[in-house]
Design a protein around this motif. Structure first.
Motif, PDB file in Angstrom:
ATOM      1  N   ILE A   1       0.830  -1.209   0.000  1.00 35.65           N
ATOM      2  CA  ILE A   1       0.000   0.000   0.000  1.00 35.65           C
ATOM      3  C   ILE A   1       0.866   1.261   0.000  1.00 35.65           C
ATOM      4  CG2 ILE A   1      -2.012  -1.089   1.056  1.00 35.65           C
ATOM      5  CD1 ILE A   1      -1.177   0.117   3.719  1.00 35.65           C
ATOM      6  N   TRP A   2       2.102   1.133  -0.427  1.00 30.70           N
ATOM      7  CA  TRP A   2       2.999   2.277  -0.573  1.00 30.70           C
ATOM      8  C   TRP A   2       2.552   3.104  -1.774  1.00 30.70           C
ATOM      9  CZ3 TRP A   2       6.728   5.320   1.227  1.00 30.70           C
ATOM     10  CH2 TRP A   2       7.590   5.979   0.342  1.00 30.70           C
ATOM     11  N   LYS A   3       2.218   4.366  -1.569  1.00 22.31           N
ATOM     12  CA  LYS A   3       1.675   5.225  -2.626  1.00 22.31           C
ATOM     13  C   LYS A   3       2.559   6.437  -2.930  1.00 22.31           C
ATOM     14  CE  LYS A   3      -2.075   2.716  -2.585  1.00 22.31           C
ATOM     15  NZ  LYS A   3      -2.409   1.776  -3.647  1.00 22.31           N
ATOM     16  N   TYR A   4       3.757   6.483  -2.404  1.00 19.81           N
ATOM     17  CA  TYR A   4       4.515   7.732  -2.426  1.00 19.81           C
ATOM     18  C   TYR A   4       5.747   7.716  -3.335  1.00 19.81           C
ATOM     19  CZ  TYR A   4       1.680   9.066   1.637  1.00 19.81           C
ATOM     20  OH  TYR A   4       0.637   9.388   2.464  1.00 19.81           O
ATOM     21  N   ASP A   5       5.828   6.767  -4.257  1.00 27.23           N
ATOM     22  CA  ASP A   5       7.012   6.674  -5.117  1.00 27.23           C
ATOM     23  C   ASP A   5       7.337   7.989  -5.817  1.00 27.23           C
ATOM     24  OD1 ASP A   5       8.420   4.273  -5.063  1.00 27.23           O
ATOM     25  OD2 ASP A   5       6.906   3.227  -6.205  1.00 27.23           O
ATOM     26  N   ARG A   6       6.377   8.514  -6.547  1.00 25.48           N
ATOM     27  CA  ARG A   6       6.645   9.708  -7.364  1.00 25.48           C
ATOM     28  C   ARG A   6       6.937  10.920  -6.477  1.00 25.48           C
ATOM     29  NH1 ARG A   6       4.966   9.972 -12.862  1.00 25.48           N
ATOM     30  NH2 ARG A   6       5.080   7.890 -13.741  1.00 25.48           N
ATOM     31  N   ILE A   7       6.269  11.026  -5.332  1.00 24.71           N
ATOM     32  CA  ILE A   7       6.532  12.151  -4.424  1.00 24.71           C
ATOM     33  C   ILE A   7       7.954  12.055  -3.894  1.00 24.71           C
ATOM     34  CG2 ILE A   7       5.855  13.277  -2.269  1.00 24.71           C
ATOM     35  CD1 ILE A   7       3.023  12.306  -2.762  1.00 24.71           C
ATOM     36  N   TYR A   8       8.354  10.854  -3.465  1.00 29.28           N
ATOM     37  CA  TYR A   8       9.728  10.667  -2.980  1.00 29.28           C
ATOM     38  C   TYR A   8      10.725  11.040  -4.076  1.00 29.28           C
ATOM     39  CZ  TYR A   8      13.857   8.593  -0.825  1.00 29.28           C
ATOM     40  OH  TYR A   8      15.117   8.414  -0.286  1.00 29.28           O
ATOM     41  N   GLN A   9      10.493  10.540  -5.281  1.00 29.40           N
ATOM     42  CA  GLN A   9      11.442  10.777  -6.372  1.00 29.40           C
ATOM     43  C   GLN A   9      11.563  12.260  -6.710  1.00 29.40           C
ATOM     44  OE1 GLN A   9       9.889   8.181  -9.405  1.00 29.40           O
ATOM     45  NE2 GLN A   9      10.313   6.348  -8.196  1.00 29.40           N
ATOM     46  N   LEU A  10      10.436  12.962  -6.758  1.00 32.44           N
ATOM     47  CA  LEU A  10      10.474  14.399  -7.037  1.00 32.44           C
ATOM     48  C   LEU A  10      11.241  15.148  -5.951  1.00 32.44           C
ATOM     49  CD1 LEU A  10       6.828  15.043  -8.298  1.00 32.44           C
ATOM     50  CD2 LEU A  10       8.934  15.181  -9.650  1.00 32.44           C
TER      51      LEU A  10
ATOM     52  N   MET B   1      12.214  -0.952  -0.735  1.00 37.07           N
ATOM     53  CA  MET B   1      12.575   0.465  -0.719  1.00 37.07           C
ATOM     54  C   MET B   1      14.050   0.669  -1.083  1.00 37.07           C
ATOM     55  SD  MET B   1       9.802   2.020  -0.114  1.00 37.07           S
ATOM     56  CE  MET B   1       8.269   1.100  -0.062  1.00 37.07           C
ATOM     57  N   GLU B   2      14.894  -0.192  -0.560  1.00 42.99           N
ATOM     58  CA  GLU B   2      16.322  -0.081  -0.866  1.00 42.99           C
ATOM     59  C   GLU B   2      16.602  -0.394  -2.326  1.00 42.99           C
ATOM     60  OE1 GLU B   2      17.911  -2.720   2.024  1.00 42.99           O
ATOM     61  OE2 GLU B   2      17.863  -1.239   3.659  1.00 42.99           O
ATOM     62  N   SER B   3      15.821  -1.319  -2.915  1.00 39.35           N
ATOM     63  CA  SER B   3      16.007  -1.647  -4.332  1.00 39.35           C
ATOM     64  C   SER B   3      15.663  -0.463  -5.229  1.00 39.35           C
ATOM     65  CB  SER B   3      15.140  -2.849  -4.718  1.00 39.35           C
ATOM     66  OG  SER B   3      13.759  -2.502  -4.774  1.00 39.35           O
ATOM     67  N   LYS B   4      14.818   0.447  -4.716  1.00 40.42           N
ATOM     68  CA  LYS B   4      14.463   1.648  -5.456  1.00 40.42           C
ATOM     69  C   LYS B   4      15.502   2.756  -5.270  1.00 40.42           C
ATOM     70  CE  LYS B   4       9.443   0.856  -4.879  1.00 40.42           C
ATOM     71  NZ  LYS B   4       8.943   0.940  -6.265  1.00 40.42           N
TER      72      LYS B   4
ATOM     73  N   SER C   1      12.255   2.222 -15.421  1.00 39.10           N
ATOM     74  CA  SER C   1      12.112   1.038 -16.257  1.00 39.10           C
ATOM     75  C   SER C   1      11.033   0.131 -15.667  1.00 39.10           C
ATOM     76  CB  SER C   1      13.440   0.281 -16.340  1.00 39.10           C
ATOM     77  OG  SER C   1      13.872  -0.107 -15.037  1.00 39.10           O
ATOM     78  N   VAL C   2      10.337  -0.582 -16.534  1.00 40.70           N
ATOM     79  CA  VAL C   2       9.265  -1.471 -16.099  1.00 40.70           C
ATOM     80  C   VAL C   2       9.777  -2.904 -16.090  1.00 40.70           C
ATOM     81  CG1 VAL C   2       6.954  -2.339 -16.631  1.00 40.70           C
ATOM     82  CG2 VAL C   2       7.507   0.072 -17.019  1.00 40.70           C
ATOM     83  N   SER C   3       9.575  -3.575 -14.972  1.00 44.05           N
ATOM     84  CA  SER C   3       9.995  -4.969 -14.837  1.00 44.05           C
ATOM     85  C   SER C   3       8.793  -5.883 -15.045  1.00 44.05           C
ATOM     86  CB  SER C   3      10.590  -5.196 -13.438  1.00 44.05           C
ATOM     87  OG  SER C   3      10.908  -6.559 -13.240  1.00 44.05           O
ATOM     88  N   ASP C   4       8.941  -6.870 -15.910  1.00 43.95           N
ATOM     89  CA  ASP C   4       7.850  -7.791 -16.228  1.00 43.95           C
ATOM     90  C   ASP C   4       7.932  -9.002 -15.296  1.00 43.95           C
ATOM     91  OD1 ASP C   4       6.062  -9.623 -17.276  1.00 43.95           O
ATOM     92  OD2 ASP C   4       6.445  -9.029 -19.341  1.00 43.95           O
ATOM     93  N   PRO C   5       6.979  -9.155 -14.370  1.00 49.00           N
ATOM     94  CA  PRO C   5       7.054 -10.255 -13.401  1.00 49.00           C
ATOM     95  C   PRO C   5       6.438 -11.566 -13.885  1.00 49.00           C
ATOM     96  CG  PRO C   5       5.185  -8.874 -12.878  1.00 49.00           C
ATOM     97  CD  PRO C   5       5.836  -8.262 -14.103  1.00 49.00           C
ATOM     98  N   TRP C   6       5.847 -11.578 -15.095  1.00 52.12           N
ATOM     99  CA  TRP C   6       5.080 -12.731 -15.538  1.00 52.12           C
ATOM    100  C   TRP C   6       5.991 -13.858 -16.039  1.00 52.12           C
ATOM    101  CZ3 TRP C   6      -0.210 -12.425 -14.923  1.00 52.12           C
ATOM    102  CH2 TRP C   6      -0.723 -11.147 -14.645  1.00 52.12           C
ATOM    103  N   PRO C   7       5.576 -15.119 -15.833  1.00 55.14           N
ATOM    104  CA  PRO C   7       6.436 -16.249 -16.231  1.00 55.14           C
ATOM    105  C   PRO C   7       6.515 -16.486 -17.727  1.00 55.14           C
ATOM    106  CG  PRO C   7       4.379 -17.046 -15.232  1.00 55.14           C
ATOM    107  CD  PRO C   7       4.416 -15.562 -15.031  1.00 55.14           C
ATOM    108  N   PHE C   8       5.458 -16.100 -18.498  1.00 53.23           N
ATOM    109  CA  PHE C   8       5.448 -16.352 -19.941  1.00 53.23           C
ATOM    110  C   PHE C   8       5.266 -15.053 -20.721  1.00 53.23           C
ATOM    111  CE2 PHE C   8       3.660 -20.368 -18.174  1.00 53.23           C
ATOM    112  CZ  PHE C   8       4.659 -21.223 -18.603  1.00 53.23           C
TER     113      PHE C   8
ATOM    114  N   GLN D   1       2.435 -10.029  -3.719  1.00 48.13           N
ATOM    115  CA  GLN D   1       2.051  -9.394  -2.467  1.00 48.13           C
ATOM    116  C   GLN D   1       2.825  -8.107  -2.216  1.00 48.13           C
ATOM    117  OE1 GLN D   1       0.934 -12.488   0.766  1.00 48.13           O
ATOM    118  NE2 GLN D   1       2.658 -13.439  -0.289  1.00 48.13           N
ATOM    119  N   SER D   2       3.489  -7.618  -3.239  1.00 47.71           N
ATOM    120  CA  SER D   2       4.322  -6.434  -3.083  1.00 47.71           C
ATOM    121  C   SER D   2       3.742  -5.292  -3.900  1.00 47.71           C
ATOM    122  CB  SER D   2       5.754  -6.753  -3.510  1.00 47.71           C
ATOM    123  OG  SER D   2       6.620  -5.678  -3.234  1.00 47.71           O
ATOM    124  N   ASP D   3       4.608  -4.353  -4.279  1.00 46.62           N
ATOM    125  CA  ASP D   3       4.201  -3.240  -5.133  1.00 46.62           C
ATOM    126  C   ASP D   3       3.640  -3.786  -6.445  1.00 46.62           C
ATOM    127  OD1 ASP D   3       4.509  -0.214  -5.829  1.00 46.62           O
ATOM    128  OD2 ASP D   3       5.398  -1.292  -7.516  1.00 46.62           O
ATOM    129  N   TYR D   4       2.531  -3.223  -6.914  1.00 48.37           N
ATOM    130  CA  TYR D   4       1.843  -3.792  -8.067  1.00 48.37           C
ATOM    131  C   TYR D   4       1.879  -2.889  -9.299  1.00 48.37           C
ATOM    132  CZ  TYR D   4      -1.732  -0.803  -5.912  1.00 48.37           C
ATOM    133  OH  TYR D   4      -2.395   0.251  -5.337  1.00 48.37           O
TER     134      TYR D   4
END
Length: 422
Positions: free
Chosen positions: A51-60, A95-98, A216-223, A309-312
């Motif tokens: 439920i983390w909603k602050y990515d863009r605010i943090y980045q700005l 968070m650290e990965s970001k 960059s967008v990471s694709d989590p899907w198996p196929f 179960q993480s960021d979506y």
């Protein structure tokens, strides 16, 4: 909006009325102090990574020398210690990965809590939830020397107006940044402070879907050659529905497992449960911990599925469709302009939504039974037939983009700078 008793418009609880005045006086003092600072330290509280909603605010803020942002990861205390630590560690890792400056509030070596107020000395604190889910020292009343801010952890569509707009937190926070003018009108009607601390900014999570990003967008899907469907069941299962009873998990949990097998050559399914669903299944007489864990494990192991179960954000961006019975995802996924199927718990779901929620529901395909789900998969997903696309795009343009045409995160950052710098 329904009429409410006149007493609701008054400060009937004198203690809350006094607190509101005291908090606002403190905020005025903090603002005066901050006008003399060249760098503003901003703390972002996070309890659940999903439920983390602050990515863009943090980045700005991280790109602006006027701000020094830092994330502090707090415990979720409604489950056991093992689950608490797992969630904290997973959230810290995310968070650290970001690349975010991240502080874990629990010191495992000394079995103690870190004093964030002393260690970080935040001038501004963004809270992730308005509830007392975490340690007392990480709640709003311990940060009265800071400007407190809140963006709802879900895009509000349900009809529980009192809980959404008139909790003690909503009245005491320095600024609530709300989604639309409709949401502000509800706050003006139901909040004891008449929404004097509300700013309409748009919803920051939607920035990820409405505006281009350098991330960059990471694709989590198996196929790569299978259609990608998200199944997102809500936590409001029968008996623990909190007056909402949206969840159809009990009706369809076996259906989706069967679909994963039946359409194995054509689709893949991401099981994206609400973070509170598992704890409710643990308490449920029909389920319990062993059965719930086994079910989650199925989605973690099935070849054409995944457990998310993480960021979506990336999950939404790389998907083809959503099947769900949630409230926030009504608006969040619509902002991707992709087709969504809403699983109706009963014929009266719309009566448990407010004005905006009803409009969002109208822009979904609907399912009342298993056959409707199969029709959606075969027609809208596999064959690409989407007769609601034009109507959905109009809804996105008219209701999900902020009125000034700027990303919500930028509106929030600009507003804060204006209030401090004048």
């Amino acid at each position: 909006m329904d009429n409410i008793p006149a007493a609701k418009r008054k400060y009937t609880d004198i203690s809350i009325a006094d607190q509101i005045r005291q908090y606002q006086q403190r905020y005025e003092q903090v603002l005066k102090r901050l006008k003399n600072k060249s760098v503003i330290t901003v703390g972002f509280q996070v309890i659940h990574r999903s439920i983390w909603k602050y990515d863009r605010i943090y980045q700005l803020m991280d790109q602006d020398p006027f701000f020094n942002p830092v994330v502090f990861v707090c415990p979720y205390l409604r489950e056991g210690k093992k689950q608490m630590l797992e969630e904290m560690n997973d959230t810290c890792e995310l968070m650290e990965s970001k690349g975010y400056e991240t502080i874990k509030t629990y010191d495992e070596r000394n079995d103690s809590w870190i004093n964030i107020k002393e260690k970080v000395q935040p001038d501004i604190v963004f809270f992730s939830v308005p509830f007392d889910y975490t340690e007392d020292q990480y709640r709003i009343h311990h940060f009265t020397d800071s400007l407190s801010c809140y963006v709802p952890y879900f895009f509000t569509t349900n009809g529980k107006e009192g809980g959404n707009y008139d909790g003690p937190f909503h009245n005491l926070v320095w600024r609530n940044f709300y989604e639309t003018d409709i949401h502000k009108r509800y706050a003006q009607k139901y909040a004891r402070n008449n929404a004097e601390n509300v700013v309409v900014s748009g919803y920051p999570q939607l920035d990820n879907f409405l505006y281009e990003s350098a991330d960059s967008v990471s694709d989590p899907w198996p196929f790569t050659d299978h259609k990608k469907i998200i199944w997102a069941p809500h936590h409001t299962i029968d008996g623990q529905g909190q007056g909402l009873n949206y969840s159809t998990f009990k009706q369809y949990h076996a259906v989706f497992k069967d679909m994963a097998r039946e359409y194995a050559d054509h689709i893949q399914i991401a099981f994206k449960p609400h973070p509170m669903l598992k704890e409710k299944l643990y308490k449920d007489e029909e389920w319990g911990k062993v059965r719930a864990d086994h079910y989650y494990q199925f989605w973690d192991e099935v070849e054409n599925g995944l457990l998310e179960q993480s960021d979506y954000t990336d999950l939404f961006l790389t998907s083809d469709a959503l099947i769900h019975d949630c409230s926030s995802f009504m608006a969040e996924y619509l902002s991707t302009s992709k087709p969504a199927l809403y699983l109706l718990h009963d014929d009266n779901v719309d009566s448990r939504l407010h004005e905006f929620g009803k409009m969002a529901l109208d822009n979904h395909y609907h399912a009342k039974d298993t056959e409707d789900i199969h029709v959606f998969v075969k027609s809208q997903v596999l064959k690409g037939r989407d007769p609601m696309q034009k109507e959905r795009l109009q809804f996105v343009g008219q209701h999900l983009k902020a009125g000034n045409g700027k990303p919500a995160s930028k509106n929030i950052v600009n507003y804060i700078k204006m209030m401090i710098k004048g």
